[in-house]
Motif scaffolding. Structure first.
Motif, PDB file in Angstrom:
ATOM      1  N   GLU A  52       0.845  -1.175   0.000  1.00  0.00           N
ATOM      2  CA  GLU A  52       0.000   0.000   0.000  1.00  0.00           C
ATOM      3  C   GLU A  52       0.893   1.241   0.000  1.00  0.00           C
ATOM      4  N   VAL A  53       0.519   2.230  -0.756  1.00  0.00           N
ATOM      5  CA  VAL A  53       1.285   3.465  -0.858  1.00  0.00           C
ATOM      6  C   VAL A  53       0.865   4.396   0.265  1.00  0.00           C
ATOM      7  N   GLN A  54       1.848   4.881   0.990  1.00  0.00           N
ATOM      8  CA  GLN A  54       1.560   5.825   2.064  1.00  0.00           C
ATOM      9  C   GLN A  54       2.430   7.055   1.874  1.00  0.00           C
ATOM     10  N   GLY A  55       2.119   8.091   2.624  1.00  0.00           N
ATOM     11  CA  GLY A  55       2.916   9.300   2.548  1.00  0.00           C
ATOM     12  C   GLY A  55       2.362  10.272   1.535  1.00  0.00           C
ATOM     13  N   MET A  56       3.106  11.323   1.313  1.00  0.00           N
ATOM     14  CA  MET A  56       2.647  12.404   0.463  1.00  0.00           C
ATOM     15  C   MET A  56       3.053  12.145  -0.982  1.00  0.00           C
ATOM     16  N   SER A  57       2.120  12.229  -1.893  1.00  0.00           N
ATOM     17  CA  SER A  57       2.458  12.092  -3.306  1.00  0.00           C
ATOM     18  C   SER A  57       2.619  13.489  -3.902  1.00  0.00           C
ATOM     19  N   HIS A  58       3.495  13.601  -4.870  1.00  0.00           N
ATOM     20  CA  HIS A  58       3.831  14.905  -5.422  1.00  0.00           C
ATOM     21  C   HIS A  58       3.264  15.148  -6.806  1.00  0.00           C
ATOM     22  N   LYS A  59       2.787  14.097  -7.462  1.00  0.00           N
ATOM     23  CA  LYS A  59       2.106  14.221  -8.749  1.00  0.00           C
ATOM     24  C   LYS A  59       1.340  12.928  -8.936  1.00  0.00           C
ATOM     25  N   TYR A  60       0.101  13.021  -9.373  1.00  0.00           N
ATOM     26  CA  TYR A  60      -0.679  11.814  -9.576  1.00  0.00           C
ATOM     27  C   TYR A  60      -1.747  12.069 -10.626  1.00  0.00           C
ATOM     28  N   GLY A  61      -2.248  10.996 -11.210  1.00  0.00           N
ATOM     29  CA  GLY A  61      -3.320  11.117 -12.184  1.00  0.00           C
ATOM     30  C   GLY A  61      -3.416   9.896 -13.069  1.00  0.00           C
ATOM     31  N   MET A  62      -4.442   9.910 -13.910  1.00  0.00           N
ATOM     32  CA  MET A  62      -4.660   8.820 -14.860  1.00  0.00           C
ATOM     33  C   MET A  62      -3.800   9.035 -16.104  1.00  0.00           C
ATOM     34  N   LEU A  63      -3.052   8.011 -16.468  1.00  0.00           N
ATOM     35  CA  LEU A  63      -2.232   8.021 -17.675  1.00  0.00           C
ATOM     36  C   LEU A  63      -2.456   6.700 -18.389  1.00  0.00           C
ATOM     37  N   ASP A  64      -2.044   6.647 -19.640  1.00  0.00           N
ATOM     38  CA  ASP A  64      -1.976   5.370 -20.341  1.00  0.00           C
ATOM     39  C   ASP A  64      -0.554   4.866 -20.191  1.00  0.00           C
ATOM     40  N   TYR A  65      -0.395   3.560 -19.974  1.00  0.00           N
ATOM     41  CA  TYR A  65       0.915   2.974 -19.702  1.00  0.00           C
ATOM     42  C   TYR A  65       1.186   1.796 -20.626  1.00  0.00           C
ATOM     43  N   ARG A  78      -2.566   0.686 -21.706  1.00  0.00           N
ATOM     44  CA  ARG A  78      -3.626   0.419 -20.725  1.00  0.00           C
ATOM     45  C   ARG A  78      -3.718   1.597 -19.776  1.00  0.00           C
ATOM     46  N   GLY A  79      -4.931   1.898 -19.348  1.00  0.00           N
ATOM     47  CA  GLY A  79      -5.113   2.962 -18.377  1.00  0.00           C
ATOM     48  C   GLY A  79      -4.477   2.588 -17.055  1.00  0.00           C
ATOM     49  N   ALA A  80      -3.841   3.556 -16.398  1.00  0.00           N
ATOM     50  CA  ALA A  80      -3.189   3.305 -15.107  1.00  0.00           C
ATOM     51  C   ALA A  80      -3.304   4.543 -14.231  1.00  0.00           C
ATOM     52  N   TRP A  81      -3.530   4.310 -12.951  1.00  0.00           N
ATOM     53  CA  TRP A  81      -3.484   5.386 -11.962  1.00  0.00           C
ATOM     54  C   TRP A  81      -2.032   5.493 -11.552  1.00  0.00           C
ATOM     55  N   CYS A  82      -1.397   6.649 -11.799  1.00  0.00           N
ATOM     56  CA  CYS A  82       0.030   6.821 -11.546  1.00  0.00           C
ATOM     57  C   CYS A  82       0.249   7.860 -10.457  1.00  0.00           C
ATOM     58  N   MET A  83       1.297   7.621  -9.661  1.00  0.00           N
ATOM     59  CA  MET A  83       1.579   8.510  -8.548  1.00  0.00           C
ATOM     60  C   MET A  83       3.091   8.597  -8.350  1.00  0.00           C
ATOM     61  N   LEU A  84       3.612   9.812  -8.377  1.00  0.00           N
ATOM     62  CA  LEU A  84       5.020  10.062  -8.112  1.00  0.00           C
ATOM     63  C   LEU A  84       5.162  10.340  -6.629  1.00  0.00           C
ATOM     64  N   SER A  85       5.926   9.519  -5.948  1.00  0.00           N
ATOM     65  CA  SER A  85       6.134   9.691  -4.512  1.00  0.00           C
ATOM     66  C   SER A  85       7.565   9.307  -4.197  1.00  0.00           C
ATOM     67  N   GLY A  86       8.335  10.283  -3.781  1.00  0.00           N
ATOM     68  CA  GLY A  86       9.734  10.010  -3.486  1.00  0.00           C
ATOM     69  C   GLY A  86      10.473   9.574  -4.730  1.00  0.00           C
ATOM     70  N   ILE A 114       9.155  14.602 -12.410  1.00  0.00           N
ATOM     71  CA  ILE A 114      10.075  13.469 -12.278  1.00  0.00           C
ATOM     72  C   ILE A 114      11.520  13.951 -12.276  1.00  0.00           C
ATOM     73  N   MET A 115      11.852  14.848 -13.177  1.00  0.00           N
ATOM     74  CA  MET A 115      13.234  15.318 -13.269  1.00  0.00           C
ATOM     75  C   MET A 115      13.642  16.163 -12.057  1.00  0.00           C
ATOM     76  N   ASN A 116      12.694  16.797 -11.406  1.00  0.00           N
ATOM     77  CA  ASN A 116      13.004  17.664 -10.270  1.00  0.00           C
ATOM     78  C   ASN A 116      12.600  17.054  -8.932  1.00  0.00           C
ATOM     79  N   ARG A 117      12.407  15.758  -8.904  1.00  0.00           N
ATOM     80  CA  ARG A 117      11.918  15.113  -7.676  1.00  0.00           C
ATOM     81  C   ARG A 117      12.856  15.319  -6.493  1.00  0.00           C
ATOM     82  N   GLU A 118      14.168  15.393  -6.721  1.00  0.00           N
ATOM     83  CA  GLU A 118      15.092  15.586  -5.603  1.00  0.00           C
ATOM     84  C   GLU A 118      14.923  16.962  -4.978  1.00  0.00           C
ATOM     85  N   LYS A 119      14.689  17.973  -5.798  1.00  0.00           N
ATOM     86  CA  LYS A 119      14.462  19.323  -5.265  1.00  0.00           C
ATOM     87  C   LYS A 119      13.129  19.395  -4.532  1.00  0.00           C
TER      88      LYS A 119
END
Length: 133
Positions: free
Chosen positions: A1-14, A27-35, A100-105
């Motif tokens: 299970e994903v926990q914590g704060m996500s920084h970008k999320y949404g429906m994308l095709d993968y 295929r449709g996918a719920w995507c979430m950038l976290s850490g 994604i490219m600025n995730r460290e900042k």
């Protein structure tokens, strides 16, 4: 299970890219950038993400990768695999690539946390340990 704060999320095709760089099964996918992870899950069950891409220093992120076809596509190459994601607009694609490219900042502790006593800073780091993998 994903926990914590996500920084970008949404429906994308993968799709995973084939050896020639082409998408073979969007295929449709719920995507979430976290850490340091980009999670992708079945749209109907976003609370139980089972797959993720580890975004480390060896990953390459490309907008409109060669051979990916038409549309607003970005790719993440990690070792032998390339993962393709298609958004619904050019602006949305650029926002994903930027995030994604600025995730460290984005994941640096807030300035006010840095002014806290050491034990509080350590507690913050422990709570966000997955963001720094």
């Amino acid at each position: 299970e994903v926990q914590g704060m996500s920084h970008k999320y949404g429906m994308l095709d993968y799709s995973k890219a084939s050896s020639d760089g082409r998408a073979h099964d969007w295929r449709g996918a719920w995507c979430m950038l976290s850490g340091a992870r980009l999670w992708h899950c079945r749209p109907q069950d976003s609370s139980r993400c089972l797959a993720y891409i580890t975004l480390d220093a060896s990953c390459k992120i490309n907008a409109h990768p060669e051979g990916s076809g038409s549309g607003h596509v970005f790719g993440i190459s990690s070792g032998k695999e390339t993962h393709l994601f298609k958004t619904h607009s050019e602006n949305d694609m650029q926002q994903w690539v930027y995030a994604i490219m600025n995730r460290e900042k984005i994941h640096r502790p807030p300035i006010d946390v840095l002014d806290q006593p050491q034990n509080e800073l350590e507690a913050w780091r422990t709570a966000h340990v997955d963001d720094f993998l």
